[in-house]
Design an enzyme around this catalytic site. Structure first.
Site, PDB file in Angstrom:
ATOM      1  CB  SER A  55      -0.944  -0.047   1.204  1.00 31.05           C
ATOM      2  OG  SER A  55      -1.994   0.855   1.030  1.00 31.05           O
ATOM      3  CG  ASP A  63      -6.065  -3.858  -3.762  1.00 32.14           C
ATOM      4  OD1 ASP A  63      -6.913  -2.968  -3.565  1.00 32.14           O
ATOM      5  OD2 ASP A  63      -4.859  -3.730  -3.498  1.00 32.14           O
ATOM      6  CG  HIS A  67      -5.594  -2.260  -0.118  1.00 34.20           C
ATOM      7  ND1 HIS A  67      -4.603  -2.183  -1.065  1.00 34.20           N
ATOM      8  CD2 HIS A  67      -5.154  -1.510   0.933  1.00 34.20           C
ATOM      9  CE1 HIS A  67      -3.619  -1.412  -0.617  1.00 34.20           C
ATOM     10  NE2 HIS A  67      -3.930  -1.000   0.586  1.00 34.20           N
TER      11      HIS A  67
END
Lengths: 387, 387
Positions: B158, B324, B357
């Protein structure tokens, strides 16, 4: 039920308010009884002699009955101005078109901002929690009041599509055809999650005051704006946002290294939030999102959606948009499969458009053509004055 | 730069705070100069003689340097407890692993909640707006301070992946290999939109007071919780939410027709919001989301991402998760294509996992295997004490 009062005439439509459930309050899904109920609605076209040309339009979460003509609250054109009208896909030269503001809303129909006859003050959170079925039952009361038995077509997108499907399930003998656009048969965990964020944003606003803000100087506008912003993202597709805004800056040459709206998408989103609070009531937002979260057509049928439509004679037109991630194409396919499972007559189209969920509100020739074609075909099959 | 102070030893890691930029403040992307800068970091394993076994881990938006061991703020295990450690995919028997709390955060590194030496009071909004590149430059100062020239691998998911890619672009000679997981090369309009909702939720909280709440009785917890709730939805996939929660009710047999958390997903989301505010500073949330929105690796290269990596000798491992929707597989593919375009050595895998995610933070044997394999392969190629 008592009379109907003509309020004003705008463009080619007539806006009225019906007072319903006076003698016999409406029994809601919650068990509560509600009445009298004011229902604000608008109509276009002429009801034919055998009352067989009625098209009922059901609006979405923050919509209203100002489908066409100037919306007196916003001063802007109606939300389906090009879909409904003389010569339009929903042709008011042929059909008598009605749209009613839903129960719990804030545009003239009874909702939490309206006066509670029992107290003489606005309902606030004393308003009972309602469901999509309660909204549909209220519309049925309105049609009873107008002496209309059968609907030629019930048409709606998003929450309007939920109502259209609920109509077909609840009143199979009253609905000849159904057009359900960009919708679903039950709210998913993700759908509920987004709504819960919006509700928490409203309830976190100190001006909300447990829903008793109507006599106060300030309303929970900040919380409502945040709720609208979060919801608005779900109405657009990732690619649609990228194509329209990308990382374009707003009236500046470079990043400002601050918290102003550097990017166009920020400015756009803030505008969506700010302009929404001028036309919508925060408590109505709580109640209507709750109704949508409670919506599950399979719930009364042991979780088997098809059973909600068993024996139906209605004809269905189910439409989705391939970029809609709020109510996805797959969810529409699930509705189609359930209808097929009980031998219902159903057409389905997944429309290629990159604007996401809100596509049904935008200019979309393919949507226009399909709805026009479906209604013409149904009218020809019915014959009589409609063909 | 001045000394390093050992604060505490937990489990097998050492937590320290370095004071950097004392003699020469850090010049930020905004043009502002910042210093001195406290950087809280934690390390595991042993630095080898030629300092060639350094793995730098970069954390995500609300992460911290408590990768492994008990997090003293939450009392819970570190956020990558099973990824980093003796015999783990990032093997602390082999590597010297460092993770530093990012600039602008609130877990020991200088950020808006820390004391501004110029005023003796917390910075608040006087803290300069920072970028991902500023975070990386601060980490480079830390490595300088520790006498470390080259990083064997920089690893992050991320926002951590953004830093990892930024490291490779900014310091190509210092980075031998890069593992970038569930990340992107620039924030999209939709990414910015979700962050803007969070920031507006915080700023709408009357307790925020323009960022000057540190001496007040109340903090903008309500706004921060709403921000976290909105963000958290983006960290999970629609199918993951449906599989885990669906429309299951929370400790009740039927709908209550009220605004309590009827559904498990509501209860879960509220818990995410409420528990977050105990461990995170609202202003830090503003600053770090802003840094992510400003992130665009192509911006200094006329919008051509590949140019950000031209001449690179680093080896890249780019990993995405097929569920995601925050930083999609397609965005990782764009990174891979750009790297291919400049002849970089790159491995890519799109991992099949339905948790969205946040998959990179969860138990995922395939992720473990790939990271372990990539690092072992790089170590063997490097030879020396690492193979």
């Amino acid at each position: 039920m008592t009379g109907t009062e003509i309020q004003e005439i705008q463009d080619d439509g007539i806006a009225e308010v019906a007072v319903l459930g006076v003698d016999k309050p409406l029994r809601l899904d919650s068990g509560a009884a509600l009445g009298p109920i004011h229902v604000a609605y608008k109509s276009w076209g002429t009801l034919n002699e055998d009352k067989s040309n009625v098209v009922l339009i059901c609006h979405a979460l923050t919509g209203d009955h100002y489908v066409r003509g100037v919306n007196p609250i916003t001063g802007k054109p109606g939300w389906w101005q090009n879909m409904v009208g003389p010569g339009c896909p929903i042709d008011t030269d042929r059909f008598y078109v009605i749209c009613a503001n839903v129960l719990g809303s804030c545009c003239g129909t009874t909702g939490p901002a309206e006066i509670n006859p029992a107290t003489g003050k606005p309902y606030g959170l004393d308003f009972p929690v309602i469901t999509i079925r309660d909204m549909v039952k209220t519309q049925a009361l309105l049609l009873d009041h107008l002496g209309i038995d059968e609907i030629f077509a019930v048409v709606g997108g998003s929450m309007g599509g939920m109502q259209a499907l609920q109509w077909a399930s609840l009143y199979p003998d009253r609905v000849r055809s159904v057009v359900a656009i960009a919708t679903c048969w039950r709210h998913s965990a993700q759908n509920i999650a987004f709504h819960e964020v919006g509700r928490q944003a409203i309830m976190a606003d100190p001006n909300w005051k447990g829903g008793r803000y109507y006599d106060e100087k300030d309303s929970p506008h900040a919380g409502l704006a945040v709720a609208r912003m979060a919801a608005h993202i779900t109405y657009m597709s990732e690619s649609g946002l990228t194509n329209r805004f990308g990382r374009n800056l707003q009236d500046r040459e470079a990043l400002t290294f601050g918290f102003d709206a550097d990017f166009q998408i920020e400015s756009y989103l803030r505008h969506q939030g700010i302009s929404f609070v001028d036309r919508f009531d925060a408590n109505s937002y709580l109640y209507i999102t709750r109704a949508m979260d409670y919506y599950d057509l399979s719930a009364d049928h042991n979780g088997v959606l098809a059973e909600a439509f068993r024996g139906t004679k209605s004809r269905f037109c189910i439409l989705s948009f391939n970029s809609d991630w709020l109510y996805t194409t797959e969810e529409s396919r699930e509705i189609v499969r359930a209808l097929n499972g009980v031998g219902a007559r159903v057409s389905f189209a997944d429309i290629d458009m990159d604007k996401g969920h809100d596509s049904f509100l935008l200019e979309c020739p393919e949507l226009d053509d399909i709805i026009r074609g479906f209604l013409v075909s149904q009218a020809e099959q019915k014959g009589g004055g409609l063909s």
